[in-house]
Design a protein around this motif. Structure first.
Motif, PDB file in Angstrom:
ATOM      1  N   HIS A 117      15.857   9.245   7.499  1.00 31.00           N
ATOM      2  CA  HIS A 117      14.550   8.945   8.377  1.00 31.00           C
ATOM      3  C   HIS A 117      13.366   8.998   8.122  1.00 31.00           C
ATOM      4  CE1 HIS A 117      18.428   8.608  10.723  1.00 31.00           C
ATOM      5  NE2 HIS A 117      18.433   9.801  10.329  1.00 31.00           N
ATOM      6  N   CYS A 118      12.681   9.251   7.152  1.00 30.76           N
ATOM      7  CA  CYS A 118      11.215   8.846   6.543  1.00 30.76           C
ATOM      8  C   CYS A 118      10.813   7.870   5.845  1.00 30.76           C
ATOM      9  CB  CYS A 118      11.429  10.039   4.987  1.00 30.76           C
ATOM     10  SG  CYS A 118      12.128  11.727   5.314  1.00 30.76           S
ATOM     11  N   GLY A 119      10.450   7.397   7.544  1.00 25.81           N
ATOM     12  CA  GLY A 119       9.821   6.279   7.747  1.00 25.81           C
ATOM     13  C   GLY A 119       8.760   5.866   6.603  1.00 25.81           C
ATOM     14  N   THR A 120       7.781   6.787   6.406  1.00 26.29           N
ATOM     15  CA  THR A 120       6.611   6.329   5.605  1.00 26.29           C
ATOM     16  C   THR A 120       6.788   6.700   3.905  1.00 26.29           C
ATOM     17  OG1 THR A 120       4.814   7.156   7.752  1.00 26.29           O
ATOM     18  CG2 THR A 120       4.246   7.411   5.480  1.00 26.29           C
ATOM     19  N   ARG A 121       7.348   6.110   3.750  1.00 18.53           N
ATOM     20  CA  ARG A 121       7.107   6.430   2.030  1.00 18.53           C
ATOM     21  C   ARG A 121       6.386   5.755   1.151  1.00 18.53           C
ATOM     22  NH1 ARG A 121      11.298   4.087   5.015  1.00 18.53           N
ATOM     23  NH2 ARG A 121      10.743   1.416   4.228  1.00 18.53           N
ATOM     24  N   PHE A 122       5.546   7.350   0.276  1.00 18.27           N
ATOM     25  CA  PHE A 122       4.433   6.544  -0.753  1.00 18.27           C
ATOM     26  C   PHE A 122       4.471   7.259  -1.409  1.00 18.27           C
ATOM     27  CE2 PHE A 122       3.117  10.657   1.233  1.00 18.27           C
ATOM     28  CZ  PHE A 122       2.372  11.119  -0.408  1.00 18.27           C
ATOM     29  N   LEU A 123       3.449   6.404  -2.750  1.00 17.71           N
ATOM     30  CA  LEU A 123       3.510   7.116  -3.755  1.00 17.71           C
ATOM     31  C   LEU A 123       2.216   7.192  -4.452  1.00 17.71           C
ATOM     32  CD1 LEU A 123       3.144   4.675  -5.834  1.00 17.71           C
ATOM     33  CD2 LEU A 123       5.452   5.125  -5.923  1.00 17.71           C
ATOM     34  N   THR A 124       1.203   7.535  -5.207  1.00 21.96           N
ATOM     35  CA  THR A 124       0.789   7.188  -5.572  1.00 21.96           C
ATOM     36  C   THR A 124       0.301   6.833  -6.827  1.00 21.96           C
ATOM     37  OG1 THR A 124      -0.041  10.128  -6.966  1.00 21.96           O
ATOM     38  CG2 THR A 124      -1.284   9.215  -4.672  1.00 21.96           C
ATOM     39  N   ALA A 125      -0.632   5.622  -7.620  1.00 18.87           N
ATOM     40  CA  ALA A 125      -0.598   4.886  -8.999  1.00 18.87           C
ATOM     41  C   ALA A 125      -2.240   4.794  -9.171  1.00 18.87           C
ATOM     42  CB  ALA A 125      -0.455   3.625  -8.811  1.00 18.87           C
ATOM     43  N   ASP A 126      -2.903   4.549  -9.978  1.00 17.88           N
ATOM     44  CA  ASP A 126      -4.082   4.207 -10.374  1.00 17.88           C
ATOM     45  C   ASP A 126      -4.107   2.892 -10.431  1.00 17.88           C
ATOM     46  OD1 ASP A 126      -6.252   4.014 -12.260  1.00 17.88           O
ATOM     47  OD2 ASP A 126      -5.660   5.240 -13.775  1.00 17.88           O
ATOM     48  N   ALA A 127      -5.454   2.499  -9.827  1.00 22.63           N
ATOM     49  CA  ALA A 127      -5.988   2.031  -9.321  1.00 22.63           C
ATOM     50  C   ALA A 127      -6.236   0.402 -10.664  1.00 22.63           C
ATOM     51  CB  ALA A 127      -7.440   1.604  -8.117  1.00 22.63           C
ATOM     52  N   THR A 128      -6.320   1.152 -11.528  1.00 28.62           N
ATOM     53  CA  THR A 128      -6.529   0.268 -12.768  1.00 28.62           C
ATOM     54  C   THR A 128      -5.233   0.173 -13.669  1.00 28.62           C
ATOM     55  OG1 THR A 128      -7.763   1.696 -14.264  1.00 28.62           O
ATOM     56  CG2 THR A 128      -9.357   0.602 -12.562  1.00 28.62           C
ATOM     57  N   GLY A 129      -4.542   1.203 -13.435  1.00 21.90           N
ATOM     58  CA  GLY A 129      -3.025   1.463 -14.529  1.00 21.90           C
ATOM     59  C   GLY A 129      -2.297  -0.311 -13.823  1.00 21.90           C
ATOM     60  N   TRP A 130      -1.416  -0.679 -15.314  1.00 20.75           N
ATOM     61  CA  TRP A 130      -0.574  -1.787 -14.724  1.00 20.75           C
ATOM     62  C   TRP A 130       0.328  -0.968 -13.439  1.00 20.75           C
ATOM     63  CZ3 TRP A 130       4.568  -0.498 -15.618  1.00 20.75           C
ATOM     64  CH2 TRP A 130       4.738   0.380 -16.583  1.00 20.75           C
ATOM     65  N   PRO A 131       0.821   0.085 -14.074  1.00 20.55           N
ATOM     66  CA  PRO A 131       2.167   0.649 -12.905  1.00 20.55           C
ATOM     67  C   PRO A 131       1.975   0.370 -10.837  1.00 20.55           C
ATOM     68  CG  PRO A 131       1.496   2.409 -14.651  1.00 20.55           C
ATOM     69  CD  PRO A 131       0.861   1.424 -14.242  1.00 20.55           C
ATOM     70  N   ARG A 132       0.109   0.044 -11.100  1.00 24.13           N
ATOM     71  CA  ARG A 132       0.063  -0.427  -9.511  1.00 24.13           C
ATOM     72  C   ARG A 132       1.062  -1.951  -9.188  1.00 24.13           C
ATOM     73  NH1 ARG A 132      -5.554  -2.679  -8.044  1.00 24.13           N
ATOM     74  NH2 ARG A 132      -4.307  -4.239  -6.374  1.00 24.13           N
ATOM     75  N   HIS A 133       1.145  -2.719 -10.392  1.00 26.57           N
ATOM     76  CA  HIS A 133       0.789  -3.974  -9.881  1.00 26.57           C
ATOM     77  C   HIS A 133       2.980  -4.188 -10.108  1.00 26.57           C
ATOM     78  CE1 HIS A 133      -2.596  -5.741  -9.802  1.00 26.57           C
ATOM     79  NE2 HIS A 133      -2.554  -5.032 -11.673  1.00 26.57           N
TER      80      HIS A 133
END
Length: 152
Positions: A117-133
């Motif tokens: 029941h965790c409706g807010t699911r998040f992570l951090t990703a570097d704005a300039t790195g390929w993983p963000r895309h």
């Protein structure tokens, strides 16, 4: 980045014991930091144990090859009381890149978060790195920015 799509239906991976990811994690750190000595790598691997105190529910999720080797893994931190889940350190071992293991781990983490029941699911990703895309293609969207400052 916050996951804004509906949660995936299947959960193909299971939680792993920390000992099961020790060897692939060590190899990955050695590949990422080839110039550091073994003591530094050992410290980076050993400090992962402290992550168990990071939330009410902490899971180390891994995808295995047909031979049983852990190919990709991530940490999932759950706080069902607030409905929040954080995914951290989604990593795939060098020998198993681009074979869908990270997708399986991410899908499993999102499904487990939804089951709790965790409706807010998040992570951090570097704005300039390929993983963000890569994350954007899997339903995550940018919701904020963070900054860090270092003394020069």
């Amino acid at each position: 980045m916050r996951h804004t799509k509906s949660h995936p239906r299947r959960r193909p991976c299971v939680a792993q014991d920390l000992l099961e990811i020790r060897l692939p994690l060590t190899r990955r750190w050695q590949g990422l930091l080839p110039d550091v000595d073994d003591d530094v790598v050992r410290h980076l691997v050993d400090r992962r144990e402290a992550r168990r105190r990071g939330a009410d529910g902490v899971h180390f999720i891994g995808a295995r090859t047909e031979e049983g080797e852990v190919a990709s893994w991530a940490d999932l931190y759950l706080d069902p009381a607030t409905g929040t889940a954080q995914i951290e350190d989604l990593i795939t071992s060098e020998a198993h890149l681009r074979r869908g293991y990270a997708d399986a781990v991410l899908t499993s983490a999102l499904r487990l978060a939804a089951d709790e029941h965790c409706g807010t699911r998040f992570l951090t990703a570097d704005a300039t790195g390929w993983p963000r895309h890569w994350y954007e293609r899997r339903g995550f969207s940018v919701i904020g920015h963070s900054h860090s400052f270092e003394r020069g």
